[in-house]
Scaffold this motif. Structure first.
Motif, PDB file in Angstrom:
ATOM      1  N   GLY A   9      69.609  -4.683 -46.251  1.00  0.00           N
ATOM      2  CA  GLY A   9      68.550  -4.034 -47.020  1.00  0.00           C
ATOM      3  C   GLY A   9      67.265  -4.144 -46.235  1.00  0.00           C
ATOM      4  O   GLY A   9      67.246  -4.702 -45.141  1.00  0.00           O
ATOM      5  N   TYR A  10      66.193  -3.653 -46.810  1.00  0.00           N
ATOM      6  CA  TYR A  10      64.912  -3.656 -46.087  1.00  0.00           C
ATOM      7  C   TYR A  10      64.300  -5.050 -46.113  1.00  0.00           C
ATOM      8  O   TYR A  10      64.215  -5.687 -47.161  1.00  0.00           O
ATOM      9  N   ILE A  11      63.920  -5.552 -44.943  1.00  0.00           N
ATOM     10  CA  ILE A  11      63.273  -6.865 -44.882  1.00  0.00           C
ATOM     11  C   ILE A  11      61.760  -6.710 -44.768  1.00  0.00           C
ATOM     12  O   ILE A  11      60.996  -7.355 -45.459  1.00  0.00           O
ATOM     13  N   GLY A  12      61.344  -5.840 -43.829  1.00  0.00           N
ATOM     14  CA  GLY A  12      59.902  -5.631 -43.673  1.00  0.00           C
ATOM     15  C   GLY A  12      59.334  -6.158 -42.369  1.00  0.00           C
ATOM     16  O   GLY A  12      58.134  -6.348 -42.236  1.00  0.00           O
ATOM     17  N   ILE A  13      60.213  -6.416 -41.375  1.00  0.00           N
ATOM     18  CA  ILE A  13      59.670  -6.919 -40.104  1.00  0.00           C
ATOM     19  C   ILE A  13      58.802  -5.863 -39.415  1.00  0.00           C
ATOM     20  O   ILE A  13      57.954  -6.196 -38.598  1.00  0.00           O
ATOM     21  N   ASP A  14      59.019  -4.600 -39.772  1.00  0.00           N
ATOM     22  CA  ASP A  14      58.219  -3.550 -39.132  1.00  0.00           C
ATOM     23  C   ASP A  14      56.736  -3.618 -39.528  1.00  0.00           C
ATOM     24  O   ASP A  14      55.882  -3.020 -38.884  1.00  0.00           O
ATOM     25  N   THR A  15      56.419  -4.378 -40.573  1.00  0.00           N
ATOM     26  CA  THR A  15      55.015  -4.476 -41.001  1.00  0.00           C
ATOM     27  C   THR A  15      54.188  -5.339 -40.048  1.00  0.00           C
ATOM     28  O   THR A  15      52.974  -5.383 -40.158  1.00  0.00           O
ATOM     29  N   ILE A  16      54.857  -6.041 -39.135  1.00  0.00           N
ATOM     30  CA  ILE A  16      54.119  -6.879 -38.179  1.00  0.00           C
ATOM     31  C   ILE A  16      53.097  -6.031 -37.421  1.00  0.00           C
ATOM     32  O   ILE A  16      51.994  -6.474 -37.133  1.00  0.00           O
ATOM     33  N   ILE A  17      53.454  -4.783 -37.134  1.00  0.00           N
ATOM     34  CA  ILE A  17      52.549  -3.899 -36.404  1.00  0.00           C
ATOM     35  C   ILE A  17      51.274  -3.662 -37.196  1.00  0.00           C
ATOM     36  O   ILE A  17      50.168  -3.741 -36.680  1.00  0.00           O
ATOM     37  N   GLU A  18      51.456  -3.418 -38.494  1.00  0.00           N
ATOM     38  CA  GLU A  18      50.303  -3.207 -39.378  1.00  0.00           C
ATOM     39  C   GLU A  18      49.470  -4.489 -39.484  1.00  0.00           C
ATOM     40  O   GLU A  18      48.242  -4.457 -39.490  1.00  0.00           O
ATOM     41  N   GLN A  19      50.158  -5.639 -39.529  1.00  0.00           N
ATOM     42  CA  GLN A  19      49.454  -6.926 -39.609  1.00  0.00           C
ATOM     43  C   GLN A  19      48.596  -7.124 -38.355  1.00  0.00           C
ATOM     44  O   GLN A  19      47.449  -7.570 -38.430  1.00  0.00           O
ATOM     45  N   MET A  20      49.181  -6.804 -37.194  1.00  0.00           N
ATOM     46  CA  MET A  20      48.448  -6.951 -35.944  1.00  0.00           C
ATOM     47  C   MET A  20      47.255  -6.007 -35.925  1.00  0.00           C
ATOM     48  O   MET A  20      46.173  -6.353 -35.476  1.00  0.00           O
ATOM     49  N   ARG A  21      47.495  -4.790 -36.442  1.00  0.00           N
ATOM     50  CA  ARG A  21      46.433  -3.787 -36.453  1.00  0.00           C
ATOM     51  C   ARG A  21      45.240  -4.293 -37.262  1.00  0.00           C
ATOM     52  O   ARG A  21      44.093  -4.215 -36.834  1.00  0.00           O
ATOM     53  N   LYS A  22      45.529  -4.853 -38.445  1.00  0.00           N
ATOM     54  CA  LYS A  22      44.460  -5.357 -39.317  1.00  0.00           C
ATOM     55  C   LYS A  22      43.645  -6.422 -38.608  1.00  0.00           C
ATOM     56  O   LYS A  22      42.425  -6.437 -38.660  1.00  0.00           O
ATOM     57  N   LYS A  23      44.349  -7.347 -37.951  1.00  0.00           N
ATOM     58  CA  LYS A  23      43.651  -8.427 -37.256  1.00  0.00           C
ATOM     59  C   LYS A  23      42.772  -7.889 -36.138  1.00  0.00           C
ATOM     60  O   LYS A  23      41.635  -8.317 -35.957  1.00  0.00           O
ATOM     61  N   THR A  24      43.329  -6.958 -35.361  1.00  0.00           N
ATOM     62  CA  THR A  24      42.575  -6.387 -34.250  1.00  0.00           C
ATOM     63  C   THR A  24      41.351  -5.642 -34.756  1.00  0.00           C
ATOM     64  O   THR A  24      40.287  -5.686 -34.156  1.00  0.00           O
ATOM     65  N   MET A  25      41.511  -4.940 -35.880  1.00  0.00           N
ATOM     66  CA  MET A  25      40.390  -4.199 -36.463  1.00  0.00           C
ATOM     67  C   MET A  25      39.260  -5.159 -36.786  1.00  0.00           C
ATOM     68  O   MET A  25      38.096  -4.855 -36.593  1.00  0.00           O
ATOM     69  N   LYS A  26      39.613  -6.330 -37.300  1.00  0.00           N
ATOM     70  CA  LYS A  26      38.591  -7.317 -37.680  1.00  0.00           C
ATOM     71  C   LYS A  26      37.860  -7.842 -36.451  1.00  0.00           C
ATOM     72  O   LYS A  26      36.645  -7.942 -36.436  1.00  0.00           O
ATOM     73  N   THR A  27      38.641  -8.220 -35.416  1.00  0.00           N
ATOM     74  CA  THR A  27      37.998  -8.887 -34.274  1.00  0.00           C
ATOM     75  C   THR A  27      37.393  -7.900 -33.286  1.00  0.00           C
ATOM     76  O   THR A  27      36.434  -8.224 -32.605  1.00  0.00           O
ATOM     77  N   GLY A  28      37.947  -6.688 -33.208  1.00  0.00           N
ATOM     78  CA  GLY A  28      37.455  -5.756 -32.195  1.00  0.00           C
ATOM     79  C   GLY A  28      37.959  -6.197 -30.829  1.00  0.00           C
ATOM     80  O   GLY A  28      38.743  -7.144 -30.718  1.00  0.00           O
ATOM     81  N   PHE A  29      37.528  -5.510 -29.784  1.00  0.00           N
ATOM     82  CA  PHE A  29      37.998  -5.905 -28.458  1.00  0.00           C
ATOM     83  C   PHE A  29      36.950  -5.596 -27.396  1.00  0.00           C
ATOM     84  O   PHE A  29      35.995  -4.864 -27.639  1.00  0.00           O
ATOM     85  N   ASP A  30      37.140  -6.197 -26.230  1.00  0.00           N
ATOM     86  CA  ASP A  30      36.215  -6.003 -25.112  1.00  0.00           C
ATOM     87  C   ASP A  30      36.816  -5.038 -24.110  1.00  0.00           C
ATOM     88  O   ASP A  30      38.024  -5.061 -23.883  1.00  0.00           O
ATOM     89  N   PHE A  31      35.979  -4.248 -23.489  1.00  0.00           N
ATOM     90  CA  PHE A  31      36.437  -3.451 -22.353  1.00  0.00           C
ATOM     91  C   PHE A  31      35.305  -3.412 -21.336  1.00  0.00           C
ATOM     92  O   PHE A  31      34.180  -3.046 -21.664  1.00  0.00           O
ATOM     93  N   ASN A  32      35.620  -3.854 -20.122  1.00  0.00           N
ATOM     94  CA  ASN A  32      34.589  -3.953 -19.086  1.00  0.00           C
ATOM     95  C   ASN A  32      34.933  -3.030 -17.934  1.00  0.00           C
ATOM     96  O   ASN A  32      35.987  -3.165 -17.320  1.00  0.00           O
ATOM     97  N   ILE A  33      34.036  -2.104 -17.659  1.00  0.00           N
ATOM     98  CA  ILE A  33      34.300  -1.105 -16.631  1.00  0.00           C
ATOM     99  C   ILE A  33      33.210  -1.178 -15.570  1.00  0.00           C
ATOM    100  O   ILE A  33      32.036  -1.318 -15.892  1.00  0.00           O
ATOM    101  N   MET A  34      33.629  -1.163 -14.317  1.00  0.00           N
ATOM    102  CA  MET A  34      32.659  -1.245 -13.224  1.00  0.00           C
ATOM    103  C   MET A  34      32.614   0.095 -12.512  1.00  0.00           C
ATOM    104  O   MET A  34      33.659   0.731 -12.322  1.00  0.00           O
ATOM    105  N   VAL A  35      31.418   0.542 -12.141  1.00  0.00           N
ATOM    106  CA  VAL A  35      31.318   1.788 -11.379  1.00  0.00           C
ATOM    107  C   VAL A  35      30.752   1.490  -9.995  1.00  0.00           C
ATOM    108  O   VAL A  35      29.751   0.807  -9.856  1.00  0.00           O
TER     109      VAL A  35
END
Length: 316
Positions: A9-35
């Motif tokens: 039956g359905y367990i729900g392990i696929d929700t890990i992606i959504e869980q990760m998404r929520k966390k990332t949304m909260k913390t944001g991320f860095d991106f450093n680009i050099m020209v």
């Protein structure tokens, strides 16, 4: 060994992606680009065009008639950009003075030093006994190297720079101000540049050896074959057929920056931001930083804390 077990039956392990998404949304991320590239190649404009905002140093109250620095300076400007609820702290690292000196020998040195200093800072935080939950990431994830649209060949300086730095940072070569070349000249120039890079043994990003699987390889092969992207940047808008477009106005018409028939800006943007941004960060962390870290810890016998030198802090 994983056996594919049938679930009852359905367990729900696929929700890990959504869980990760929520966390990332909260913390944001860095991106450093050099020209990197000599002055007048439209570096600041291109970065502003990529991020559709005034993010480069020049747009923050810089005078147009500013003198070319006598030595290479390294300047960083950070902005937080938010889109669709996702926060990105973007840092643009500029290297004014690069390639503009009478004698450009060793002008890659201060840039290489800067890149390594960021790895060093990260490493110091990592080897602390009590570590921060999130180490501030100032490591350069991507270096856009601007090639002058001469239509001839790469300068010795270009080859030297990319050769020296391709093993410590992700280099993405671009042909700047591509509207100065005709379509035929552009194709020829691109092929020549690719050949020269290959003959000099320069590995630019995405590096062949880091393709993870066949799918990855075929996606990246397409990109590698299209590189270096010939780009035109612009932060000015014009009306074309009732639509507002980013473009450069010339006597004979408007070069539409995001129109793939006019230049390869859209391809660069899609590759850099929409498909490979996370990968640029991962390759920086897992390959370039890892190489630096291993080298440092070997020198140190592995265990001693790294002596902190105040000199390094002062020039960051």
């Amino acid at each position: 060994h994983f056996g594919g077990s049938t679930l009852l039956g359905y367990i729900g392990i696929d929700t890990i992606i959504e869980q990760m998404r929520k966390k990332t949304m909260k913390t944001g991320f860095d991106f450093n680009i050099m020209v990197v590239g000599h002055s007048g190649l439209g570096k600041s404009t291109l970065v502003n065009t990529l991020f559709k905002s005034q993010v480069s140093r020049k747009s923050t109250g810089w005078a147009r008639d500013e003198k070319i620095p006598k030595t290479i300076e390294i300047k960083s400007v950070s902005h937080v950009i938010e889109e669709g609820g996702v926060k990105m702290k973007l840092t643009v690292v500029d290297t004014p003075g690069f390639g503009d000196q009478i004698n450009n020998d060793n002008c890659w040195e201060p840039i290489s030093k800067f890149i390594n200093e960021q790895y060093e800072k990260f490493l110091k935080e990592e080897v602390n006994i009590t570590r921060k939950k999130r180490i501030p990431d100032t490591r350069v994830h991507c270096c856009l190297y601007f090639i002058s649209p001469t239509g001839h060949s790469l300068r010795q300086l270009d080859i030297e720079f990319m050769k020296r730095l391709s093993h410590s940072v992700n280099i993405i070569p671009v042909i700047a101000k591509a509207d100065t070349l005709t379509v035929e000249e552009r194709q020829e120039f691109k092929q020549r540049v690719r050949k020269e890079l290959e003959m000099s043994g320069i590995e630019f990003y995405p590096q062949k050896e880091f393709d993870e699987d066949m799918e990855d390889k075929s996606d990246n092969d397409k990109i590698r074959e299209a590189m270096p992207f010939a780009v035109v940047g612009s932060d000015k808008e014009y009306q074309v057929n009732g639509k507002r477009v980013l473009g450069r106005k010339t006597a004979w018409g408007i070069v539409e920056v995001e129109n793939p028939n006019h230049c390869e800006f859209a391809q660069l943007r899609d590759f850099l931001i929409r498909s490979h941004l996370q990968d640029l960060k991962e390759v920086t962390h897992n390959i370039h930083y890892e190489t630096y870290r291993a080298k440092r810890l070997n020198e140190n016998g592995g265990l001693h804390p790294i002596p902190s030198s105040d000199t390094q802090e002062s020039n960051l």
